[in-house]
Design a protein around this motif. Structure first.
Motif, short mmCIF file in Angstrom:
data_model
loop_
_atom_site.label_atom_id
_atom_site.label_comp_id
_atom_site.label_asym_id
_atom_site.label_seq_id
_atom_site.Cartn_x
_atom_site.Cartn_y
_atom_site.Cartn_z
N GLY A 136 0.98 -1.38 0.19
CA GLY A 136 0.06 0.27 -0.27
C GLY A 136 0.92 0.57 0.15
O GLY A 136 0.82 2.44 -0.82
N ASP A 140 1.68 3.51 -3.12
CA ASP A 140 0.90 5.25 -2.91
C ASP A 140 2.23 5.98 -3.72
O ASP A 140 2.10 7.28 -4.03
CB ASP A 140 0.88 5.35 -1.68
CG ASP A 140 0.21 6.92 -1.14
OD1 ASP A 140 -0.72 7.49 -2.10
OD2 ASP A 140 0.81 7.72 -0.74
N TRP A 154 2.99 19.00 -5.63
CA TRP A 154 4.05 17.94 -5.50
C TRP A 154 3.63 17.23 -7.51
O TRP A 154 3.18 16.93 -8.08
CB TRP A 154 3.80 16.46 -5.27
CG TRP A 154 3.61 16.90 -3.27
CD1 TRP A 154 4.19 17.59 -3.19
CD2 TRP A 154 3.56 16.40 -2.35
NE1 TRP A 154 3.99 17.76 -1.09
CE2 TRP A 154 3.23 16.47 -0.89
CE3 TRP A 154 2.22 15.18 -2.22
CZ2 TRP A 154 3.30 16.26 0.09
CZ3 TRP A 154 2.56 14.17 -0.82
CH2 TRP A 154 2.46 14.86 -0.26
N ALA B 137 -0.89 3.06 2.92
CA ALA B 137 -1.04 4.20 1.57
C ALA B 137 -0.86 5.53 2.56
O ALA B 137 -0.57 6.17 2.40
CB ALA B 137 -2.24 4.15 0.54
N ASP B 140 1.76 6.66 4.84
CA ASP B 140 2.88 6.70 3.78
C ASP B 140 2.55 8.39 3.24
O ASP B 140 3.05 9.50 3.12
CB ASP B 140 3.07 6.38 2.73
CG ASP B 140 4.06 6.70 1.30
OD1 ASP B 140 4.93 6.85 2.00
OD2 ASP B 140 3.70 6.89 -0.10
N PHE B 141 0.98 8.64 2.69
CA PHE B 141 0.72 10.19 2.02
C PHE B 141 0.94 10.85 3.04
O PHE B 141 1.04 11.62 3.22
CB PHE B 141 -0.88 9.89 1.61
CG PHE B 141 -1.12 10.93 0.93
CD1 PHE B 141 -0.57 10.96 -0.33
CD2 PHE B 141 -2.01 12.13 1.58
CE1 PHE B 141 -0.69 12.20 -0.71
CE2 PHE B 141 -2.56 13.03 0.96
CZ PHE B 141 -1.79 13.28 -0.50
N LEU B 143 2.84 10.68 5.78
CA LEU B 143 4.17 11.32 6.45
C LEU B 143 5.01 12.01 5.75
O LEU B 143 5.35 13.38 5.38
CB LEU B 143 4.81 9.50 6.38
CG LEU B 143 4.84 8.94 7.79
CD1 LEU B 143 5.70 7.30 7.54
CD2 LEU B 143 4.90 9.58 8.48
N LEU B 144 4.42 12.41 4.18
CA LEU B 144 4.96 13.02 3.13
C LEU B 144 3.85 14.67 3.24
O LEU B 144 5.04 15.44 3.21
CB LEU B 144 4.26 12.77 1.40
CG LEU B 144 4.58 11.65 1.34
CD1 LEU B 144 4.65 10.53 -0.05
CD2 LEU B 144 6.76 11.63 0.45
N GLY B 145 2.64 14.50 3.85
CA GLY B 145 2.28 15.09 4.10
C GLY B 145 3.18 16.33 5.39
O GLY B 145 3.27 17.28 5.00
N ASN B 149 9.25 15.67 0.76
CA ASN B 149 9.89 15.01 0.72
C ASN B 149 10.76 15.81 -0.09
O ASN B 149 11.34 15.88 -1.55
CB ASN B 149 9.74 13.95 -0.13
CG ASN B 149 11.37 12.55 -0.71
OD1 ASN B 149 12.06 12.72 -1.26
ND2 ASN B 149 10.30 11.70 -0.81
N HIS B 151 14.08 15.19 -1.13
CA HIS B 151 14.84 14.97 -2.62
C HIS B 151 13.97 14.99 -4.12
O HIS B 151 14.59 15.44 -4.52
CB HIS B 151 15.08 13.05 -2.08
CG HIS B 151 16.03 13.22 -0.95
ND1 HIS B 151 17.17 13.44 -0.76
CD2 HIS B 151 15.41 12.80 -0.36
CE1 HIS B 151 17.30 12.85 0.28
NE2 HIS B 151 16.57 12.59 1.00
N LEU B 152 13.17 15.29 -3.23
CA LEU B 152 12.06 15.40 -4.68
C LEU B 152 11.32 16.97 -4.62
O LEU B 152 10.17 17.21 -5.61
CB LEU B 152 10.71 14.37 -4.64
CG LEU B 152 11.32 12.72 -4.59
CD1 LEU B 152 10.19 11.80 -4.12
CD2 LEU B 152 12.50 12.41 -6.24
N TRP B 154 8.75 17.83 -2.76
CA TRP B 154 7.74 17.72 -2.54
C TRP B 154 7.93 18.40 -0.99
O TRP B 154 8.20 17.70 0.38
CB TRP B 154 7.34 16.49 -2.37
CG TRP B 154 7.37 15.92 -3.37
CD1 TRP B 154 7.36 16.09 -5.21
CD2 TRP B 154 6.26 14.44 -3.18
NE1 TRP B 154 7.47 15.24 -6.05
CE2 TRP B 154 7.08 14.16 -4.51
CE3 TRP B 154 6.73 12.90 -3.65
CZ2 TRP B 154 6.80 12.52 -5.55
CZ3 TRP B 154 5.76 11.77 -3.56
CH2 TRP B 154 6.16 12.20 -5.08
N ASN B 155 6.97 19.58 -1.13
CA ASN B 155 6.69 20.62 0.57
C ASN B 155 5.84 20.04 0.98
O ASN B 155 4.85 19.59 1.25
CB ASN B 155 6.55 21.71 0.24
CG ASN B 155 7.55 22.55 -1.11
OD1 ASN B 155 8.75 22.44 -0.23
ND2 ASN B 155 6.88 23.52 -1.50
N VAL B 157 2.80 19.61 4.06
CA VAL B 157 1.73 20.31 3.75
C VAL B 157 0.95 20.47 5.03
O VAL B 157 -0.15 21.06 5.35
CB VAL B 157 0.72 20.07 2.92
CG1 VAL B 157 1.54 20.42 1.11
CG2 VAL B 157 0.82 18.56 3.04
#
Lengths: 192, 192
Positions: A136, A140, A154, B137, B140-141, B143-145, B149, B151-152, B154-155, B157
């Motif tokens: 999952g 994602d 992003w 999923a 992961d979303f 954690l990114l929020g 990231n 490296h990529l 992606w700020n 939020v």
């Protein structure tokens, strides 16, 4: 009309015998082969993801009037929490598969009940759960890499790191097959 | 005094009888209560996530010499593939829990074997799998929020959409409890 009365003792012995058989070698040689297969699949998946790295160059505009600089950028599995979790989870499932395979082989060799039915059933379910959560998370992350998220600004990155994304996808597919194998092992006892 | 006597059924098929009983009502009333609880948890989780929406204003610099404009931005569960999957998966598990609860109640009421052991075992495992993948999923979303990231590029939020992220987290925690309940149901039969 008293025919349905159960003979004393028989019921308990039957149940225990069945439980013992199910515990000791749930699938016999096939079960051991399946566990070995799950081990191989998760091992290869962990290695494919663990070696996934791509360095490429992207144009970087420093001054608008000058041509853009070509900057080397690298994508690596360890840059993503999802992929780090993927490698760790697969390593964990590998170790578990090896241990459960060993337990299964020992039980078969000694023809003994090691009372491992409950821990192995719990272990199998945890491994299925861990692998599904890692699929999952990776899916994602992969989808975000492929399409980005315009609402959060992003940008997609798989257009830059194409090979990296492909290898990650291969690793996810391998885990998916590993999961099918683990699910078969996990479900078998119930379908008897 | 003969009313409570068990009717003579398929005598001599002890194993089958035991399997039948295990299939029809693996946990009896406790099992039905657990299924109802799983239903409630996944329903609330789907509703919490499905209603998760936050509108806030962020400064937007149009011209460097002028003060920034305040622009209204909205975060919504449907902006993320992970959260869409979360809502759909939880709705699916709700429907499954309702159906399996109904089957369990019918089996108990009629004291009949509906031969549902295998489909319910497979269904339980699929639901556990689906919920784990949706937790993976969403985590992961999330954690990114929270962290982005770098490296990529992606700020993060969640500093902007704080309440949105909190509610999403609540939904994930609810599903986690739902999963524990489903895992208990799923494991029970093996531990006998």
């Amino acid at each position: 009309m008293e025919t349905s009365r159960v003979k004393p003792g028989l019921n308990g012995v039957e149940g225990q015998k069945e439980a013992t058989q199910a515990a000791g070698k749930p699938l016999g040689l096939v079960g051991e082969a399946l566990r070995a297969f799950a081990l191989a699949l998760t091992l290869v998946a962990a290695v494919v993801m663990g070696l996934d790295k791509q360095t490429t160059t992207v144009p970087f505009q420093v001054v608008p009037t000058l041509p853009p600089l070509q900057v080397a950028v690298t994508a690596k599995w360890s840059h993503s929490s999802a992929f780090k979790y993927f490698v760790v989870a697969n390593a964990l499932v590998c170790i578990y598969s090896a241990l459960s395979l060993l337990a299964s082989l020992l039980t078969s060799a000694r023809k003994k009940n090691l009372s491992l039915a409950v821990p192995i059933a719990i272990g199998d379910l945890i491994m299925v759960a861990v692998l599904f959560s890692t699929i999952g998370a990776s899916m994602d992350f992969g989808l975000l890499g492929m399409h980005g998220n315009s609402h959060l600004r992003w940008n997609k990155v798989c257009n830059v790191y194409g090979k990296f994304c492909e290898k990650a996808m291969v690793a996810v597919v391998l885990v998916f097959f590993g999961l099918v194998v683990l699910a078969i092992i996990s479900l078998h006892k119930r379908s008897k």
